[in-house]
Write a protein that holds these residues in place. Structure first.
Motif, PDB file in Angstrom:
ATOM      1  N   LEU A  90       0.838  -1.172  -0.125  1.00 32.22           N
ATOM      2  CA  LEU A  90       0.167  -0.022   0.057  1.00 32.22           C
ATOM      3  C   LEU A  90       0.788   1.134   0.080  1.00 32.22           C
ATOM      4  O   LEU A  90       1.946   1.286   0.604  1.00 32.22           O
ATOM      5  N   GLU A  94      -3.433   4.757   0.738  1.00 28.09           N
ATOM      6  CA  GLU A  94      -4.152   3.714   1.058  1.00 28.09           C
ATOM      7  C   GLU A  94      -3.911   2.962   2.500  1.00 28.09           C
ATOM      8  O   GLU A  94      -4.747   2.517   2.852  1.00 28.09           O
ATOM      9  N   LEU A 100      -9.966   2.921  -0.098  1.00 32.10           N
ATOM     10  CA  LEU A 100      -9.162   2.689  -1.136  1.00 32.10           C
ATOM     11  C   LEU A 100      -9.022   1.396  -1.471  1.00 32.10           C
ATOM     12  O   LEU A 100      -8.148   1.066  -2.608  1.00 32.10           O
ATOM     13  N   LEU A 101      -9.177   0.543  -0.592  1.00 37.54           N
ATOM     14  CA  LEU A 101      -8.813  -0.853  -0.743  1.00 37.54           C
ATOM     15  C   LEU A 101      -9.512  -1.871  -1.559  1.00 37.54           C
ATOM     16  O   LEU A 101      -8.913  -2.758  -2.029  1.00 37.54           O
ATOM     17  N   THR A 130      -9.857   6.072  -7.768  1.00 38.25           N
ATOM     18  CA  THR A 130      -8.989   7.217  -7.629  1.00 38.25           C
ATOM     19  C   THR A 130      -8.425   7.876  -9.130  1.00 38.25           C
ATOM     20  O   THR A 130      -8.062   8.939  -9.045  1.00 38.25           O
ATOM     21  N   HIS A 191      -5.692  11.372  -2.926  1.00 43.75           N
ATOM     22  CA  HIS A 191      -4.765  10.521  -3.418  1.00 43.75           C
ATOM     23  C   HIS A 191      -4.227  11.223  -4.878  1.00 43.75           C
ATOM     24  O   HIS A 191      -4.992  11.611  -5.575  1.00 43.75           O
TER      25      HIS A 191
END
Length: 207
Positions: A90, A94, A100-101, A130, A191
């Motif tokens: 990551l 993250e 965001l995972l 993202t 991000h």
């Protein structure tokens, strides 16, 4: 025009009847909430529609749309456990943002559970939240469809829907812009890929 839409409806029905689509849909029905499943099917509809309009691979658009939220049923703990199990590295943002995972785990599920090998599909799943400045057409289609599918009602959705069928790159720009504005209003980290997506498509709105 009605003939074109009839063709798209027929294509979507055929894609949904494919054995692999049925397998994925059954998995999603078992795992996702009814609301999330409705979203996925709406994304599938718009993604296939956009793929037809922009002469992209409809099968890849179908797979990417069906699988983009395949890990959304996992809570934060389960997501981090899956990241550890899959030995996914990551980045710093993250590491502290579990939202965001699910794309990262979704890629692994696509490969290991559903034997997806098309790199364009995996790229689209990976980047649908993202964005990424190097997105190909399938990634752009999913990025836009995830934001602007028919059940969405948030701000900017009407502009993005309109642009999606005429200028996909401009639509991508406005999705990135809306995401940045939303995250700024929430006061959370953004991000870098979202910022890079916005910057790399900025010329699209100035030409």
């Amino acid at each position: 025009m009605d003939y074109v839409y009839d063709q798209i409806d027929t294509t979507l029905a055929e894609l949904r009847a494919h054995p692999k689509s049925i397998e994925i849909q059954q998995y999603l029905s078992d795992k996702l909430s009814a609301k999330r499943l409705q979203h996925v099917l709406a994304v599938q509809e718009m993604a296939v529609d956009l793929a037809c309009v922009h002469k992209a691979d409809v099968w890849q658009a179908n797979l990417a749309a069906l699988l983009h939220d395949s890990a959304k049923w996992m809570n934060a703990q389960a997501l981090y456990e899956a990241v550890h199990a899959y030995e996914i590295r990551l980045d710093p943002i993250e590491e502290v943002n579990p939202s965001l995972l699910h794309p990262l785990i979704g890629v692994k599920l696509a490969v290991e559970k559903f034997a997806v090998t098309e790199l364009e599909v995996l790229e689209a799943i990976r980047n649908h939240t993202t964005g990424n400045p190097s997105m190909g057409v399938i990634s752009q289609v999913l990025y836009v469809a995830d934001f602007a599918e028919p059940t969405r009602t948030h701000q900017a959705v009407h502009l993005v829907r309109e642009l999606a069928y005429t200028d996909l790159r401009r639509a991508v720009h406005h999705v990135a812009r809306a995401k940045i504005e939303h995250l700024l209003n929430k006061g959370v980290m953004i991000h870098p890929n979202t910022l890079h997506t916005y910057n790399s498509t900025l010329e699209s709105v100035n030409t």
